[in-house]
Motif scaffolding. Structure first.
Motif, PDB file in Angstrom:
ATOM      1  N   SER A 135       0.132 -12.915   1.438  1.00  0.00           N
ATOM      2  CA  SER A 135       1.477 -12.216   1.484  1.00  0.00           C
ATOM      3  C   SER A 135       1.107 -10.681   0.910  1.00  0.00           C
ATOM      4  O   SER A 135       0.870 -10.663  -0.380  1.00  0.00           O
ATOM      5  CB  SER A 135       2.325 -12.815   0.835  1.00  0.00           C
ATOM      6  OG  SER A 135       3.634 -12.074   0.725  1.00  0.00           O
ATOM      7  N   TYR A 136       0.841  -9.701   1.948  1.00  0.00           N
ATOM      8  CA  TYR A 136       0.418  -8.554   1.413  1.00  0.00           C
ATOM      9  C   TYR A 136       1.542  -7.923   0.611  1.00  0.00           C
ATOM     10  O   TYR A 136       1.294  -7.291  -0.255  1.00  0.00           O
ATOM     11  CB  TYR A 136       0.243  -7.769   2.445  1.00  0.00           C
ATOM     12  CG  TYR A 136      -0.070  -6.372   2.153  1.00  0.00           C
ATOM     13  CD1 TYR A 136      -1.693  -6.010   1.903  1.00  0.00           C
ATOM     14  CD2 TYR A 136       0.595  -5.038   2.236  1.00  0.00           C
ATOM     15  CE1 TYR A 136      -2.023  -4.887   1.672  1.00  0.00           C
ATOM     16  CE2 TYR A 136       0.113  -3.946   1.832  1.00  0.00           C
ATOM     17  CZ  TYR A 136      -1.162  -3.640   1.618  1.00  0.00           C
ATOM     18  OH  TYR A 136      -1.671  -2.461   0.960  1.00  0.00           O
ATOM     19  N   VAL A 137       2.772  -8.167   1.102  1.00  0.00           N
ATOM     20  CA  VAL A 137       3.982  -7.538   0.370  1.00  0.00           C
ATOM     21  C   VAL A 137       3.964  -7.997  -1.114  1.00  0.00           C
ATOM     22  O   VAL A 137       4.149  -7.077  -2.059  1.00  0.00           O
ATOM     23  CB  VAL A 137       5.294  -7.933   1.051  1.00  0.00           C
ATOM     24  CG1 VAL A 137       6.482  -7.465   0.380  1.00  0.00           C
ATOM     25  CG2 VAL A 137       5.337  -7.203   2.375  1.00  0.00           C
ATOM     26  N   ASP A 138       3.981  -9.262  -1.507  1.00  0.00           N
ATOM     27  CA  ASP A 138       3.775  -9.788  -2.540  1.00  0.00           C
ATOM     28  C   ASP A 138       2.744  -9.320  -3.465  1.00  0.00           C
ATOM     29  O   ASP A 138       2.819  -9.084  -4.801  1.00  0.00           O
ATOM     30  CB  ASP A 138       3.809 -11.321  -2.539  1.00  0.00           C
ATOM     31  CG  ASP A 138       4.902 -11.947  -2.041  1.00  0.00           C
ATOM     32  OD1 ASP A 138       6.013 -11.248  -1.827  1.00  0.00           O
ATOM     33  OD2 ASP A 138       4.652 -13.266  -1.553  1.00  0.00           O
ATOM     34  N   VAL A 140       1.340  -6.399  -3.125  1.00  0.00           N
ATOM     35  CA  VAL A 140       1.646  -5.021  -3.571  1.00  0.00           C
ATOM     36  C   VAL A 140       2.738  -4.882  -4.585  1.00  0.00           C
ATOM     37  O   VAL A 140       2.649  -4.006  -5.521  1.00  0.00           O
ATOM     38  CB  VAL A 140       2.350  -4.077  -2.349  1.00  0.00           C
ATOM     39  CG1 VAL A 140       2.691  -2.792  -2.720  1.00  0.00           C
ATOM     40  CG2 VAL A 140       0.911  -3.975  -1.366  1.00  0.00           C
ATOM     41  N   LEU A 141       3.964  -5.875  -4.433  1.00  0.00           N
ATOM     42  CA  LEU A 141       4.947  -5.810  -5.576  1.00  0.00           C
ATOM     43  C   LEU A 141       4.099  -6.413  -6.976  1.00  0.00           C
ATOM     44  O   LEU A 141       4.604  -5.563  -7.893  1.00  0.00           O
ATOM     45  CB  LEU A 141       5.977  -6.811  -5.096  1.00  0.00           C
ATOM     46  CG  LEU A 141       6.724  -6.187  -4.198  1.00  0.00           C
ATOM     47  CD1 LEU A 141       7.682  -7.479  -3.802  1.00  0.00           C
ATOM     48  CD2 LEU A 141       7.589  -5.249  -4.405  1.00  0.00           C
ATOM     49  N   LEU A 179       2.980   3.144  -4.519  1.00  0.00           N
ATOM     50  CA  LEU A 179       3.287   2.602  -3.149  1.00  0.00           C
ATOM     51  C   LEU A 179       2.997   3.276  -1.900  1.00  0.00           C
ATOM     52  O   LEU A 179       2.660   2.791  -0.895  1.00  0.00           O
ATOM     53  CB  LEU A 179       5.067   2.836  -2.932  1.00  0.00           C
ATOM     54  CG  LEU A 179       5.719   2.020  -3.929  1.00  0.00           C
ATOM     55  CD1 LEU A 179       7.272   2.255  -4.245  1.00  0.00           C
ATOM     56  CD2 LEU A 179       5.814   0.556  -3.385  1.00  0.00           C
ATOM     57  N   GLY A 182      -0.312   1.698  -1.385  1.00  0.00           N
ATOM     58  CA  GLY A 182      -0.088   0.169  -0.911  1.00  0.00           C
ATOM     59  C   GLY A 182       0.283   0.375   0.495  1.00  0.00           C
ATOM     60  O   GLY A 182      -0.071  -0.434   1.685  1.00  0.00           O
ATOM     61  N   VAL A 183       1.090   1.170   0.922  1.00  0.00           N
ATOM     62  CA  VAL A 183       1.648   1.405   2.541  1.00  0.00           C
ATOM     63  C   VAL A 183       0.408   1.972   3.344  1.00  0.00           C
ATOM     64  O   VAL A 183       0.337   1.556   4.385  1.00  0.00           O
ATOM     65  CB  VAL A 183       2.805   2.491   2.691  1.00  0.00           C
ATOM     66  CG1 VAL A 183       3.020   2.781   3.979  1.00  0.00           C
ATOM     67  CG2 VAL A 183       4.064   2.007   1.995  1.00  0.00           C
ATOM     68  N   ALA A 186      -2.104  -0.857   4.287  1.00  0.00           N
ATOM     69  CA  ALA A 186      -1.540  -1.604   5.308  1.00  0.00           C
ATOM     70  C   ALA A 186      -1.554  -1.325   6.517  1.00  0.00           C
ATOM     71  O   ALA A 186      -1.586  -2.133   7.476  1.00  0.00           O
ATOM     72  CB  ALA A 186      -0.239  -2.414   4.944  1.00  0.00           C
ATOM     73  N   THR A 187      -1.750   0.038   6.787  1.00  0.00           N
ATOM     74  CA  THR A 187      -1.488   0.569   8.100  1.00  0.00           C
ATOM     75  C   THR A 187      -2.624   1.688   8.290  1.00  0.00           C
ATOM     76  O   THR A 187      -3.215   2.235   7.533  1.00  0.00           O
ATOM     77  CB  THR A 187      -0.316   1.372   8.287  1.00  0.00           C
ATOM     78  OG1 THR A 187      -0.182   1.997   9.585  1.00  0.00           O
ATOM     79  CG2 THR A 187       0.029   2.589   7.262  1.00  0.00           C
ATOM     80  N   THR A 196       4.489   8.973   3.849  1.00  0.00           N
ATOM     81  CA  THR A 196       4.683   8.114   2.584  1.00  0.00           C
ATOM     82  C   THR A 196       3.953   9.141   1.337  1.00  0.00           C
ATOM     83  O   THR A 196       4.557   9.137   0.325  1.00  0.00           O
ATOM     84  CB  THR A 196       4.188   7.027   2.459  1.00  0.00           C
ATOM     85  OG1 THR A 196       2.734   7.015   2.961  1.00  0.00           O
ATOM     86  CG2 THR A 196       4.755   5.941   3.208  1.00  0.00           C
TER      87      THR A 196
END
Length: 237
Positions: A135-138, A140-141, A179, A182-183, A186-187, A196
């Protein structure tokens, strides 16, 4: 009529004296209190990590040995203090040897604890990394949370400003640039990365414009958030 003293009475008195001795040692000896605290901590960690029966026996024996050695050390030191009130090389020798015994069993306990818990920690750490990778989102959080904690620690050191208002470094800038990393990580879309980054710059610029932070504090926060986020993402992914 006098009460007849039975074997049970003698045994209960012996147990009572023994318990009093342990209580006195805990109250008067700082090292004994430290050993008790560590023993409780080990017991809690054993429950958390699900230590097996055989490992638990090893830990229990190691802890008991340390407590026993500390009690004997206290008894020897007390006896020596009663025997002489002046400096004597033999008194010093007795105290040093008894302290050495405590050191040996403490090192033994540390080695046993390391062998048992290092295996458990490695297994749990691997599982955490596996879940974070899923879970990449988790991930980064969690990293942003670590950045916030880092900002709080640094601000506590400088003793200036609140968590997200004033002081070195700028918390808003650290989060914004964290952030951004992190963004961007991922892209592969350069447009998203630029957008961003522009948002992070606007956040940083607003902190300076409103005179909440100095340029130095904003720069420090930006670098801190970027560096920590990038390094942790590299470690995880």
């Amino acid at each position: 009529m006098t009460k007849k003293i039975t074997k049970n009475d003698k045994f209960s008195e012996s147990v009572n004296y023994a318990l009093k001795g342990i209580v006195i040692a805990i109250k008067t000896e700082r090292n004994m209190r430290i050993h008790i605290f560590v023993a409780i901590l080990v017991a809690i960690l054993s429950l958390m990590f699900g230590v097996t029966g055989s490992d638990l026996k090893s830990l229990s024996f190691a802890i008991t040995l340390v407590l026993f050695a500390e009690l004997m050390n206290t008894a020897i030191e007390t006896t020596v203090d009663i025997a002489t009130t002046r400096y004597h090389p033999l008194a010093k020798k007795a105290k040093n040897i008894s302290a050495g015994a405590v050191l040996i069993v403490s090192i033994n306990a540390l080695v046993i604890g390391y062998i048992i818990f290092s295996k458990k920690i490695k297994e749990d750490t691997f599982e955490v990394f596996r879940l974070l990778k899923a879970s990449y989102v988790d991930a980064v959080l969690l990293i942003i949370f670590i950045v916030i904690i880092g900002v709080f620690i640094i601000k506590s050191y400088y003793k200036k400003g609140r968590l997200l208002h004033g002081g070195m470094p700028s918390g808003h800038s650290a989060i914004a640039f964290g952030l951004w990393v992190g963004v961007s990580y991922a892209t592969e879309n350069i447009v998203v990365t630029i957008l961003t980054f522009g948002i992070a710059l606007l956040v940083a610029q607003s902190r300076i414009e409103r005179r909440i932070h100095s340029p130095k504090e904003v720069l420090g926060g930006s670098i801190f958030g970027t560096f920590i986020t990038y390094v942790l993402l590299k470690l995880i992914f």
